[in-house]
Write a protein that holds these residues in place. Structure first.
Motif, PDB file in Angstrom:
ATOM      1  N   GLU A   1       0.677   5.252   0.795  1.00 59.30           N
ATOM      2  CA  GLU A   1      -0.205   6.161   1.519  1.00 59.30           C
ATOM      3  C   GLU A   1       0.285   7.596   1.393  1.00 59.30           C
ATOM      4  O   GLU A   1       1.486   7.853   1.377  1.00 59.30           O
TER       5      GLU A   1
ATOM      6  N   ARG B   1      -5.045   6.179   0.123  1.00 59.98           N
ATOM      7  CA  ARG B   1      -4.296   4.917   0.061  1.00 59.98           C
ATOM      8  C   ARG B   1      -4.455   4.341  -1.332  1.00 59.98           C
ATOM      9  O   ARG B   1      -5.570   4.222  -1.835  1.00 59.98           O
TER      10      ARG B   1
ATOM     11  N   ARG C   1      -2.497  10.874   9.808  1.00 62.05           N
ATOM     12  CA  ARG C   1      -2.876   9.590   9.230  1.00 62.05           C
ATOM     13  C   ARG C   1      -3.092   9.781   7.741  1.00 62.05           C
ATOM     14  O   ARG C   1      -3.291  10.896   7.268  1.00 62.05           O
ATOM     15  N   PRO C   2      -3.053   8.702   6.983  1.00 65.11           N
ATOM     16  CA  PRO C   2      -3.163   8.829   5.525  1.00 65.11           C
ATOM     17  C   PRO C   2      -4.530   9.353   5.085  1.00 65.11           C
ATOM     18  O   PRO C   2      -5.548   9.048   5.696  1.00 65.11           O
TER      19      PRO C   2
ATOM     20  N   VAL D   1       0.844  -1.188   0.000  1.00 70.40           N
ATOM     21  CA  VAL D   1       0.000   0.000   0.000  1.00 70.40           C
ATOM     22  C   VAL D   1       0.885   1.246   0.000  1.00 70.40           C
ATOM     23  O   VAL D   1       1.866   1.319   0.732  1.00 70.40           O
TER      24      VAL D   1
ATOM     25  N   SER E   1      -3.562   0.930  -3.432  1.00 72.79           N
ATOM     26  CA  SER E   1      -3.136  -0.460  -3.250  1.00 72.79           C
ATOM     27  C   SER E   1      -3.476  -1.257  -4.505  1.00 72.79           C
ATOM     28  O   SER E   1      -4.024  -0.723  -5.472  1.00 72.79           O
TER      29      SER E   1
ATOM     30  N   ARG F   1     -10.084   8.643   2.359  1.00 74.44           N
ATOM     31  CA  ARG F   1     -10.845   8.520   3.606  1.00 74.44           C
ATOM     32  C   ARG F   1     -11.885   9.615   3.769  1.00 74.44           C
ATOM     33  O   ARG F   1     -12.825   9.476   4.539  1.00 74.44           O
TER      34      ARG F   1
END
Length: 181
Positions: free
Chosen positions: A6, A73, A69-70, A4, A75, A82
């Protein structure tokens, strides 16, 4: 579990958001306090609501600074923003990236996705409202969801499109958009 990549907010972007929301909170407090000096009850209610909203934004920005925090993301499964919600947008749903060119918003990416309303989660503030209105506008089966402009994300040495190339199972076209010359 897949690899992943981020991307979080840049610290200076969070500080700018904190400064703006702090200034708006102060202005709302001033409106609220002036309402006691003969202004209407509407001013008092507006001042109280604005103070509560922008004060909450101040607390949210302080939390983001203290506990980063990310935001995005990338992947092998797809892309998750988010601010849209917890749902990962799978690569099969993404039909195209549109990249803004020119001075205004240069580098900002937009995702063109099938069934955008499937990827918009519960309410998360003003930006979510923009996404929700855009994604749920009833436009056919495809819609466009904006990703954060690059000057807001801490991309480090990697570009968001590089991360997409690294993780996407197939090539997704990138179309430049911007003012017509």
């Amino acid at each position: 579990m897949s690899d992943v990549t981020e991307f979080g907010y840049k610290t200076n972007a969070l500080l700018m958001r904190l400064l703006i929301s702090g200034g708006l909170t102060a202005a709302a407090l001033l409106l609220w306090s002036l309402a006691g000096w003969g202004f209407s009850g509407f001013d008092a209610i507006l001042g109280a609501l604005a103070t509560a909203y922008f004060g909450t934004r101040v607390l949210g920005n302080l939390y983001e600074l203290a506990f980063p925090r990310p935001v995005i993301r990338v992947s092998d499964e797809g892309i998750q923003d988010r601010r849209l919600g917890p749902t990962v947008i799978p690569w099969t749903a993404i039909t195209e990236f549109k990249q803004v060119t020119g001075a205004m918003g240069a580098g900002t990416l937009f995702l063109e996705v099938r069934e955008p309303k499937r990827y918009i989660g519960p309410s998360k503030g003003f930006l979510w409202l923009f996404y929700a209105l855009r994604g749920r506008s009833g436009q056919a089966e495809a819609g466009i969801l904006p990703l954060t402009p690059p000057n807001v994300l801490d991309l480090g040495d990697m570009d968001l499109l590089d991360a997409v190339d690294e993780h996407a199972p197939h090539e997704i076209p990138v179309t430049p958009t911007g003012p017509k010359s």
